[in-house]
Design an enzyme around this catalytic site. Structure first.
Site, mmCIF file in Angstrom:
data_model
loop_
_atom_site.group_PDB
_atom_site.id
_atom_site.type_symbol
_atom_site.label_atom_id
_atom_site.label_comp_id
_atom_site.label_asym_id
_atom_site.label_seq_id
_atom_site.Cartn_x
_atom_site.Cartn_y
_atom_site.Cartn_z
ATOM 1 C CG HIS A 49 -8.476 0.110 -2.518
ATOM 2 N ND1 HIS A 49 -7.653 -0.961 -2.246
ATOM 3 C CD2 HIS A 49 -9.115 0.394 -1.343
ATOM 4 C CE1 HIS A 49 -7.794 -1.299 -0.976
ATOM 5 N NE2 HIS A 49 -8.670 -0.495 -0.407
ATOM 6 C CB CYS A 90 -14.016 0.847 0.564
ATOM 7 S SG CYS A 90 -13.323 2.498 0.791
ATOM 8 C CG ASP A 138 -13.839 6.111 -0.284
ATOM 9 O OD1 ASP A 138 -13.809 5.879 0.943
ATOM 10 O OD2 ASP A 138 -12.820 6.067 -1.008
ATOM 11 N NE ARG A 187 -3.807 0.641 2.025
ATOM 12 C CZ ARG A 187 -5.001 0.671 2.619
ATOM 13 N NH1 ARG A 187 -5.160 1.338 3.747
ATOM 14 N NH2 ARG A 187 -6.030 0.037 2.104
ATOM 15 N NE ARG A 195 -10.046 -5.354 0.674
ATOM 16 C CZ ARG A 195 -9.320 -4.341 1.159
ATOM 17 N NH1 ARG A 195 -9.916 -3.358 1.807
ATOM 18 N NH2 ARG A 195 -8.016 -4.285 0.976
ATOM 19 C CD GLN A 199 -13.009 -2.068 -0.334
ATOM 20 O OE1 GLN A 199 -12.170 -1.972 0.534
ATOM 21 N NE2 GLN A 199 -14.184 -2.638 -0.116
#
Ligand code: CP
Ligand code: NVA
Length: 301
Positions: A134, A259, A218, A107, A287, A137
């Protein structure tokens, strides 16, 4: 060996196979305590490095638990504690890590860091979020949608808010999984122009969500955004909050996704997050399952 760098650079058939495998592995674990090893141990003897240059709860824990369930071992590394944070190049870091570990998840901030890691590593590299995308996700999100409401192909997905990294992976997924994606948000926060053609824009959120099968939002301020932009972004995005009135305009069986982490009462109200349309904690759980299938895909195990 396969990297998992982004949804648009992974063949659509492979993406579908990963989700099918994730569902199969999830079913096989149904009702078992979290610490129970999987009956299959495809990562036995494998060492996985999980590198974080930004904070994380879900990505960190779900990758770590997933590797352990599949019989592998992990090391969680913070970018600032590594020489990476003190000027060692990504290329050298990638070549060194490849001598110790079998798989790298990272990440990071700049997409180029991820791409350099993949170019110079001789082991698979997984994108655990960059400023631009991402993908892990969205694999969990597709899996979650299909568990609840069947195939996502041909469905209408509406994103309300900032055109950010999570949106970008939804845009990549819209093409690969063949669903319609609508972006509703203010012009200054429009998505990356590189995504043009993958979605349509509707400025009015109330019109955009008509007939939606899925409504997604988000955080209004991502980890890579300057905190100084917070007030301006809140003012720009206030009208795009997902609340009960907005959800009522979507289909009666529409799902709501986020998310996480969320800022309750900003981008979405608690009444929506904890309401009947919400599948936010299923997303978080998936996930784990989706990433286990991604790791198996990368390692060919
Ligand atoms: N959704 C997500 O990636 O959460 P974390 O930042 O907690 O990993
Ligand atoms: N858009 C958010 C997602 C966090 C999982 C961020 O990048 O901070």
């Amino acid at each position: 060996m396969n990297h998992f760098l982004d949804i648009h650079v992974t063949p659509a058939d492979d993406l579908s196979a990963i989700i099918a495998n994730a569902r199969r592995m999830k079913d096989a674990r149904d009702g078992l305590p979290k610490g129970t090893p999987d009956a299959e141990q495809p990562l036995a003897g494998q060492m996985v490095a999980l590198i974080f240059e930004k904070p994380s709860t879900r990505t960190r824990v779900s990758f770590d638990v997933g590797v352990r369930q599949m019989g592998g071992q992990t090391m969680v590394l913070s970018g600032t504690d590594m020489q990476l944070g003190h000027g060692e190049t990504i290329a050298d870091t990638a070549r060194v890590l490849s001598r110790y570990v079998d798989l790298i998840m990272i990440r990071t901030f700049e997409e180029q860091t991820l791409l350099d890691m993949a170019e110079y590593a001789s082991v698979p590299v997984i994108n655990g979020l960059t400023n631009r995308t991402h993908p892990c996700q969205i694999m969990a999100d597709i899996m979650t949608f299909e568990e609840h409401n069947g195939p996502i192909k041909g469905k209408k997905v509406v994103w309300s808010g900032d055109g950010n990294n999570v949106f970008a992976s939804f845009a990549h997924a819209a093409k690969q999984f063949d669903f319609d994606l609508v972006f509703t948000g203010p012009p200054p926060l429009d998505p990356d122009p590189a995504l043009d053609g993958l979605y349509t824009i509707m400025r009015n959120p109330n019109e955009a969500v008509q007939g939606a099968d899925l409504v997604v939002t988000d955080t209004w301020v991502s980890m890579h955004d300057p905190q100084s932009a917070r007030e301006r972004r809140h003012n720009q995005l206030r009208g795009y909050q997902v609340n009960d009135a907005l959800m009522a305009k979507a289909k009666p069986d529409a799902l709501f996704m986020h998310c996480l982490p969320a800022h309750r009462e900003d981008e979405a109200t608690s009444s929506v997050m904890d309401g009947p349309h919400s599948v936010i904690f299923d997303e978080a759980e998936n996930r784990l399952h989706a990433q286990k299938a991604i790791m198996r895909y990368c390692l060919g195990r």
